[in-house]
Scaffold this motif. Structure first.
Motif, short mmCIF file in Angstrom:
data_model
loop_
_atom_site.label_atom_id
_atom_site.label_comp_id
_atom_site.label_asym_id
_atom_site.label_seq_id
_atom_site.Cartn_x
_atom_site.Cartn_y
_atom_site.Cartn_z
N ALA A 1 12.80 23.40 83.89
CA ALA A 1 13.51 22.88 85.05
C ALA A 1 14.89 23.52 85.20
N ALA A 2 15.48 23.87 84.08
CA ALA A 2 16.83 24.44 84.10
C ALA A 2 16.83 25.95 84.27
N TRP A 3 15.89 26.65 83.58
CA TRP A 3 15.95 28.12 83.55
C TRP A 3 14.63 28.81 83.93
N GLY A 4 13.60 28.06 84.26
CA GLY A 4 12.34 28.68 84.65
C GLY A 4 11.34 28.72 83.51
N TRP A 5 10.04 28.79 83.86
CA TRP A 5 9.01 28.72 82.82
C TRP A 5 8.99 29.92 81.87
N PRO A 6 9.33 31.16 82.32
CA PRO A 6 9.33 32.25 81.33
C PRO A 6 10.29 32.00 80.17
N VAL A 7 11.47 31.50 80.49
CA VAL A 7 12.43 31.18 79.43
C VAL A 7 11.93 30.01 78.59
N ALA A 8 11.30 29.04 79.24
CA ALA A 8 10.86 27.84 78.54
C ALA A 8 9.80 28.14 77.49
N ILE A 9 8.92 29.11 77.74
CA ILE A 9 7.90 29.42 76.73
C ILE A 9 8.36 30.53 75.77
N ALA A 10 9.41 31.25 76.15
CA ALA A 10 9.94 32.29 75.26
C ALA A 10 10.91 31.73 74.23
N VAL A 11 11.60 30.65 74.59
CA VAL A 11 12.67 30.15 73.72
C VAL A 11 12.15 29.71 72.36
N TRP A 12 10.85 29.34 72.28
CA TRP A 12 10.31 28.87 71.02
C TRP A 12 10.12 29.99 70.01
N ALA A 13 10.37 31.23 70.44
CA ALA A 13 10.35 32.35 69.49
C ALA A 13 11.42 32.18 68.42
N VAL A 14 12.44 31.38 68.73
CA VAL A 14 13.49 31.16 67.73
C VAL A 14 12.93 30.50 66.48
N PHE A 15 11.88 29.68 66.62
CA PHE A 15 11.26 29.07 65.45
C PHE A 15 10.71 30.12 64.50
N ALA A 16 10.13 31.20 65.07
CA ALA A 16 9.57 32.26 64.23
C ALA A 16 10.67 33.01 63.49
N VAL A 17 11.79 33.21 64.16
CA VAL A 17 12.92 33.91 63.52
C VAL A 17 13.47 33.07 62.37
N VAL A 18 13.66 31.78 62.63
CA VAL A 18 14.18 30.89 61.58
C VAL A 18 13.20 30.79 60.42
N ALA A 19 11.91 30.69 60.72
CA ALA A 19 10.90 30.60 59.66
C ALA A 19 10.87 31.87 58.83
N ALA A 20 11.00 33.03 59.47
CA ALA A 20 11.00 34.29 58.74
C ALA A 20 12.19 34.36 57.78
N ALA A 21 13.33 33.88 58.23
CA ALA A 21 14.51 33.86 57.36
C ALA A 21 14.30 32.91 56.19
N GLY A 22 13.74 31.73 56.46
CA GLY A 22 13.48 30.77 55.40
C GLY A 22 12.46 31.29 54.40
N TRP A 23 11.41 31.94 54.90
CA TRP A 23 10.39 32.49 54.01
C TRP A 23 10.94 33.61 53.14
N THR A 24 11.78 34.47 53.73
CA THR A 24 12.40 35.55 52.96
C THR A 24 13.24 34.98 51.82
N TYR A 25 13.99 33.93 52.11
CA TYR A 25 14.78 33.29 51.06
C TYR A 25 13.89 32.67 50.00
N ALA A 26 12.81 32.00 50.43
CA ALA A 26 11.90 31.36 49.48
C ALA A 26 11.25 32.37 48.55
N VAL A 27 10.83 33.50 49.09
CA VAL A 27 10.22 34.54 48.27
C VAL A 27 11.23 35.09 47.26
N GLY A 28 12.48 35.20 47.70
CA GLY A 28 13.51 35.71 46.80
C GLY A 28 13.84 34.77 45.66
N THR A 29 13.54 33.48 45.81
CA THR A 29 13.85 32.51 44.75
C THR A 29 12.60 32.12 43.96
N ARG A 30 11.52 32.92 44.08
CA ARG A 30 10.28 32.59 43.39
C ARG A 30 10.50 32.34 41.90
#
Length: 416
Positions: free
Chosen positions: A163-192
């Protein structure tokens, strides 16, 4: 060891579960993201209802058809790289899908499905390998809970963002979850090295007997202690778990796709109210996903499967005979669907004999189960269109739930 060191180890032990939660947020949310804005998408891109329906069907089909590819990727790369690759593919698919083009929308959805498929197969392997036996059930429950939390967050947040920025932004914004998860996984692997439980270097034998299907079709029961890994397709329990998982997936995706419409038709809810009401079915899965591991410390898996199947039955039966009590049926069915997938994952972890066995078993059960599940929305929708009411679709869901309960209970009868 000093007190400070012990505290450090205890903290490090939760690095893996935390990373798995972040990863799981990416494995269901992208599937439901287009649903709240599908009307805008159809208008802008000129999509038919059939093509729009593919946005839900394609990922579930990928869960089945891309499973052999996912298993191959995991075999060639180690689980750490497979998880990272899964997140990268989901990220790429999410960005591609946000391009305002029908082709980009469908191709991006397929890419997302392939990425999630790799994650679906490898995460249970990681949980089995890097979690102590007494915590496997809990971590599995946390993982399946996070799947549903991801769906809920995405469902509730997409429409306001659109409603605020249009549907392309609304379905693209959730890509941030993948970025955060990748950072968390990289840290987790480093502390194995700091995790409480060291990495397994030898196959861990399964406890109890395993049923084998001989070339003549007879059944032979053998002890797996010290025995080589048996191909999943030659174990009767694999076929039972696959059918049970298929019943679970069929019921879940059929109801997820059509509950809003059913509530609109049967009770008169508006489209907005129906969508919000159906979220009860999704979020209550957290109760089942976390409750099943607690029961698993005291109950045999077959008893848990029987309980889950009984609670699941309340959903189709209740909507058939007393749809006005939809909230009660959604609570019971929601908890059951969260518990259903969790108990099947727990059974897989308990019967496998090695990491490679876990990969093969997870791929086989999920591949066949999701193939069955992908038919859920299509079959339910077709029956509703042919009959004009919801009796036939709910009866089909009832049969699928019975398959989960009956076949799953039989398959798990010898699992401790």
């Amino acid at each position: 060891m000093t007190t400070a060191a012990r505290r450090g180890l205890r903290g490090a032990a939760w690095v893996l579960p935390a990373a798995i939660v972040l990863i799981a947020l990416n494995f269901r949310g992208p599937i439901v993201a287009p649903a709240p804005v599908i009307g805008d998408v159809r208008v802008d891109l000129g999509l038919t209802a059939t093509v729009a329906g593919l946005l839900t069907t394609i990922p579930v089909l990928c869960f089945s058809l891309a499973t052999p590819f996912a298993s191959w990727v995991i075999a060639k790369a180690d689980p750490e790289r497979a998880v990272s690759l899964s997140l990268v593919i989901v990220l790429a698919g999410t960005v591609l899908r946000s391009v305002p083009s029908a082709t980009a929308l469908l191709v991006g959805t397929a890419v997302i499905g392939i990425g999630i498929t790799i994650g679906n197969v490898v995460v249970p392997v990681v949980i089995r390998r890097d979690t102590s036996p007494e915590r496997v059930g809990l971590v599995t429950g946390v993982y399946t809970s996070a799947l549903n939390v991801g769906s809920m967050i995405t469902s509730l947040g997409t429409a306001p963002i659109a409603a605020a920025w249009g549907w392309p932004v609304a379905i693209a914004v959730w890509a941030v979850f993948a970025v955060v998860a990748a950072a968390g996984w990289t840290y987790a692997v480093g502390t194995r090295a700091a995790w409480l439980r060291p990495e397994r270097t030898e196959p861990v034998p399964a406890t109890g007997p395993v049923e084998l299907l001989t070339e003549t079709g007879s059944i032979r029961t053998v002890s797996t202690s010290g025995a080589p890994t048996v191909r999943p397709a030659r174990r009767l329990i694999t076929w039972g778990l696959t059918l049970a998982f298929g019943g679970q997936a069929f019921s879940y995706y059929a109801l997820t796709a059509w509950i809003p419409t059913l509530l609109h038709d049967e009770i008169g809810f508006s489209a907005e109210s129906s969508g919000a009401s159906s979220s009860v079915f999704q979020i209550l899965a957290v109760v089942g996903a976390l409750g099943v591991p607690v029961l698993a410390t005291r109950w045999r898996p077959r008893a848990i499967v029987a309980l889950v199947g009984t609670l699941w039955l309340a959903m189709p039966l209740g909507l058939l005979f007393a749809p006005q009590l939809w909230l009660l049926w959604s609570v019971l069915g929601g908890a059951a669907q969260g518990g259903g997938i969790t108990v099947i994952f727990i059974i897989i972890v308990r019967i496998v004999t090695s990491d490679d066995d876990a990969r093969r078993m997870s791929a086989f059960v999920q591949g066949g189960g999701y193939l069955i599940g992908s038919a859920g929305p299509l079959v339910a929708g077709s029956l509703h269109g042919a009959t004009g009411d919801w009796t036939a679709p709910l009866l089909v869901v009832l049969v699928a739930v019975l398959t989960l309960g009956v076949v799953g209970t039989l398959a798990a009868r010898r699992v401790t």
